[in-house]
Design a protein around this motif. Structure first.
Motif, PDB file in Angstrom:
ATOM      1  N   PHE A  38       0.802  -1.273  -0.073  1.00 34.67           N
ATOM      2  CA  PHE A  38      -0.161   0.022  -0.005  1.00 34.67           C
ATOM      3  C   PHE A  38       0.768   1.400   0.082  1.00 34.67           C
ATOM      4  O   PHE A  38       2.150   1.138   0.145  1.00 34.67           O
ATOM      5  N   VAL A  39       0.210   2.446  -0.229  1.00 33.74           N
ATOM      6  CA  VAL A  39       1.115   3.729  -0.239  1.00 33.74           C
ATOM      7  C   VAL A  39       0.887   4.493   1.071  1.00 33.74           C
ATOM      8  O   VAL A  39       0.008   4.545   1.576  1.00 33.74           O
ATOM      9  N   GLY A  40       2.115   4.889   1.335  1.00 30.47           N
ATOM     10  CA  GLY A  40       2.311   5.601   2.534  1.00 30.47           C
ATOM     11  C   GLY A  40       1.347   6.713   2.807  1.00 30.47           C
ATOM     12  O   GLY A  40       0.633   7.057   3.903  1.00 30.47           O
ATOM     13  N   SER A  41       1.084   7.787   1.529  1.00 29.20           N
ATOM     14  CA  SER A  41       0.404   8.729   1.773  1.00 29.20           C
ATOM     15  C   SER A  41      -1.086   8.538   2.072  1.00 29.20           C
ATOM     16  O   SER A  41      -1.911   8.982   2.503  1.00 29.20           O
ATOM     17  N   GLU A  42      -1.547   7.192   1.140  1.00 35.53           N
ATOM     18  CA  GLU A  42      -2.915   6.807   1.259  1.00 35.53           C
ATOM     19  C   GLU A  42      -3.252   6.289   2.912  1.00 35.53           C
ATOM     20  O   GLU A  42      -4.399   6.466   3.219  1.00 35.53           O
ATOM     21  N   ALA A  43      -2.107   5.615   3.169  1.00 35.94           N
ATOM     22  CA  ALA A  43      -2.601   4.929   4.716  1.00 35.94           C
ATOM     23  C   ALA A  43      -2.428   6.114   5.657  1.00 35.94           C
ATOM     24  O   ALA A  43      -3.441   6.166   6.615  1.00 35.94           O
ATOM     25  N   VAL A  44      -1.834   7.321   5.580  1.00 35.10           N
ATOM     26  CA  VAL A  44      -2.057   8.628   6.380  1.00 35.10           C
ATOM     27  C   VAL A  44      -3.405   9.232   6.197  1.00 35.10           C
ATOM     28  O   VAL A  44      -4.058   9.294   7.236  1.00 35.10           O
ATOM     29  N   LYS A  45      -3.851   9.207   4.845  1.00 35.71           N
ATOM     30  CA  LYS A  45      -5.298   9.806   5.119  1.00 35.71           C
ATOM     31  C   LYS A  45      -6.269   8.875   5.588  1.00 35.71           C
ATOM     32  O   LYS A  45      -7.234   9.364   6.194  1.00 35.71           O
ATOM     33  N   TRP A  46      -5.841   7.479   5.410  1.00 37.64           N
ATOM     34  CA  TRP A  46      -7.115   6.551   5.904  1.00 37.64           C
ATOM     35  C   TRP A  46      -7.067   6.605   7.601  1.00 37.64           C
ATOM     36  O   TRP A  46      -8.047   6.424   8.188  1.00 37.64           O
ATOM     37  N   LEU A  47      -5.867   6.703   8.161  1.00 36.17           N
ATOM     38  CA  LEU A  47      -5.742   6.931   9.567  1.00 36.17           C
ATOM     39  C   LEU A  47      -6.392   8.295  10.106  1.00 36.17           C
ATOM     40  O   LEU A  47      -7.180   8.138  11.116  1.00 36.17           O
TER      41      LEU A  47
END
Length: 449
Positions: free
Chosen positions: A394-403
């Motif tokens: 998965f992409v780090g920036s997408e995980a940040v938005k999800w969190l």
């Protein structure tokens, strides 16, 4: 300069005697530069030929160097290969082209290359005997770079040497020890001797901490006290989880081994020391005694026992009791309590530096991982970057938005939660080159691999 030469020729041409000597000098110079100085095969070579050959070789060398710069930036650089691999490929291609260019120049110049074969073979044998160690290290360097048993950044042990690989050259490898001392190790040593690579394929390593407690200790409390310390340390991974093994009934103690896993094996000595400090405090907190070797002496002679009892009665005086006011006792107990709290506070390291404790208490790591990997979690799929394909990431920036969206966190808190998952061995960068960042970087779960 050209103008003065033209003027000089014009003036000397006006005077017949000077013109005669000038022509003689010019003939001598022309003959010197054009007459063969030596012959190779059936062709003779003059000074002018040699100068032209040297100039052509220098031009070819410069052209190859310019091509290699473009080759490194436009071709090899796009592959994403390590710097040592890029350097080696560039080195081999550069000198291969130079060797081929020299052969072509000699052929075009009319030199019979086959006539050089005997000279080259004799020189090759002599150089081979004289430089066999250098050649051995050179070939070992090529093998290390392409087979990659060790890589830059690995924590390795070769014999009594232990340190981090900083650079792999064609002849030697540069290692920095834990004492910050730089070592230059010949490459052949890595192929001729056993090498312990703590970081090979997966940098996660196990650390064993032996612990002994007194006989009569409650095993359940021992397990609780020790595992609490292991799980609270920020550098101990939660996956695999810490384990406590009951090894043996020793002469003076019950012997256990605490097994923990860390991501940075070069820190194993420091981690072991910190765990020992914390375990001592935790065992004291639960009232568990750490024993020391002791021997009991049993006397069976009645006469000796009678003599000892008589001596004890004569030399034993009744201890005087001191009176302390209640206020003084209360202050003393409070001082001791404060001292114990200070010791525990000094030895307690926060597992997360950038996250408020209330936020951490409201997040269940196991539940968070299940949600991230679930149908409504982050997008986990095979991804392509340059020449490589990275599965189930998965992409780090997408995980940040999800969190931030699902856990009601701000940007810094979401990044810190992601870093916590890396520190606890739950996720990692696909190439293990980056911490958790709010960027287009690929991360994957260890359980997906």
């Amino acid at each position: 300069v050209i103008v003065w030469i033209v003027v000089d020729f014009y003036i000397t041409d006006l005077i017949p005697l000077i013109r005669y000597y000038r022509n003689q000098v010019l003939n001598i110079l022309i003959e010197s530069f054009t007459s063969p100085v030596f012959t190779l095969g059936s062709k003779g070579f003059s000074i002018l030929d040699i100068m032209f050959l040297v100039g052509l070789t220098i031009a070819m060398w410069k052209g190859v160097g310019y091509f290699i710069k473009i080759f490194r930036t436009k071709i090899i650089g796009l592959t994403g290969a390590e710097q040592s691999v890029q350097d080696t490929i560039s080195f081999l291609v550069q000198y291969g082209l130079i060797f081929l260019g020299i052969l072509i120049i000699l052929q075009l110049w009319g030199v019979d290359v086959s006539s050089l074969a005997i000279i080259a073979s004799v020189l090759g044998v002599g150089i081979g005997f004289g430089l066999q160690n250098i050649a051995n290290n050179f070939m070992s360097g090529i093998i290390l770079i392409f087979e990659r048993p060790i890589q830059v950044g690995d924590f390795i042990q070769v014999g009594n040497l232990e340190g981090i690989v900083k650079r792999i050259g064609l002849r030697s490898t540069y290692i920095t020890t834990l004492d910050k001392i730089s070592l230059i190790v010949p490459n052949s040593r890595f192929l001729e001797n056993e090498v312990l690579n703590w970081s090979h394929n997966n940098p996660i390593s196990r650390v064993k901490v032996p612990i002994g407690v007194a006989y009569g200790s409650e095993i359940r409390l021992v397990r609780k006290a020790i595992l609490e310390v292991a799980k609270s340390h920020p550098e101990v991974l939660l996956h695999p989880s810490p384990q406590l093994w009951f090894q043996e009934f020793g002469d003076s103690s019950l012997n256990f081994d605490l097994l923990v896993w860390i991501r940075e094996p070069q820190k194993k000595s420091k981690l072991k020391s910190e765990l020992n400090y914390r375990i001592e405090v935790s065992l004291r907190k639960y009232g568990i005694e750490i024993p020391f070797p002791q021997r009991d002496l049993h006397l069976k002679s009645p006469e000796i026992e009678q003599m000892i009892q008589t001596w004890i009665q004569k030399n034993t005086t009744q201890s005087a009791e001191l009176y302390y006011p209640d206020s003084f006792v209360h202050k003393l107990e409070r001082k001791i309590s404060d001292l114990e709290l200070d010791e525990e506070d000094n030895l307690t390291v926060s597992t997360i530096n950038n996250i408020d404790s209330e936020i951490l208490n409201n997040i269940d790591i196991d539940t968070l991982i299940q949600e991230m990997r679930g149908s409504h979690g982050v997008a986990i799929k095979d991804r392509r970057h340059r020449w490589g394909i990275y599965p189930k990431c998965f992409v780090g920036s997408e995980a940040v938005k999800w969190l931030m969206r699902t856990q009601n966190l701000n940007l810094q808190e979401a990044i810190s939660i992601g870093q916590l998952l890396i520190n606890r061995g739950l996720i990692h960068h696909v190439l293990d080159r980056h911490d958790f960042k709010n960027e287009y970087l690929f991360y994957s779960f260890y359980e997906e691999e």
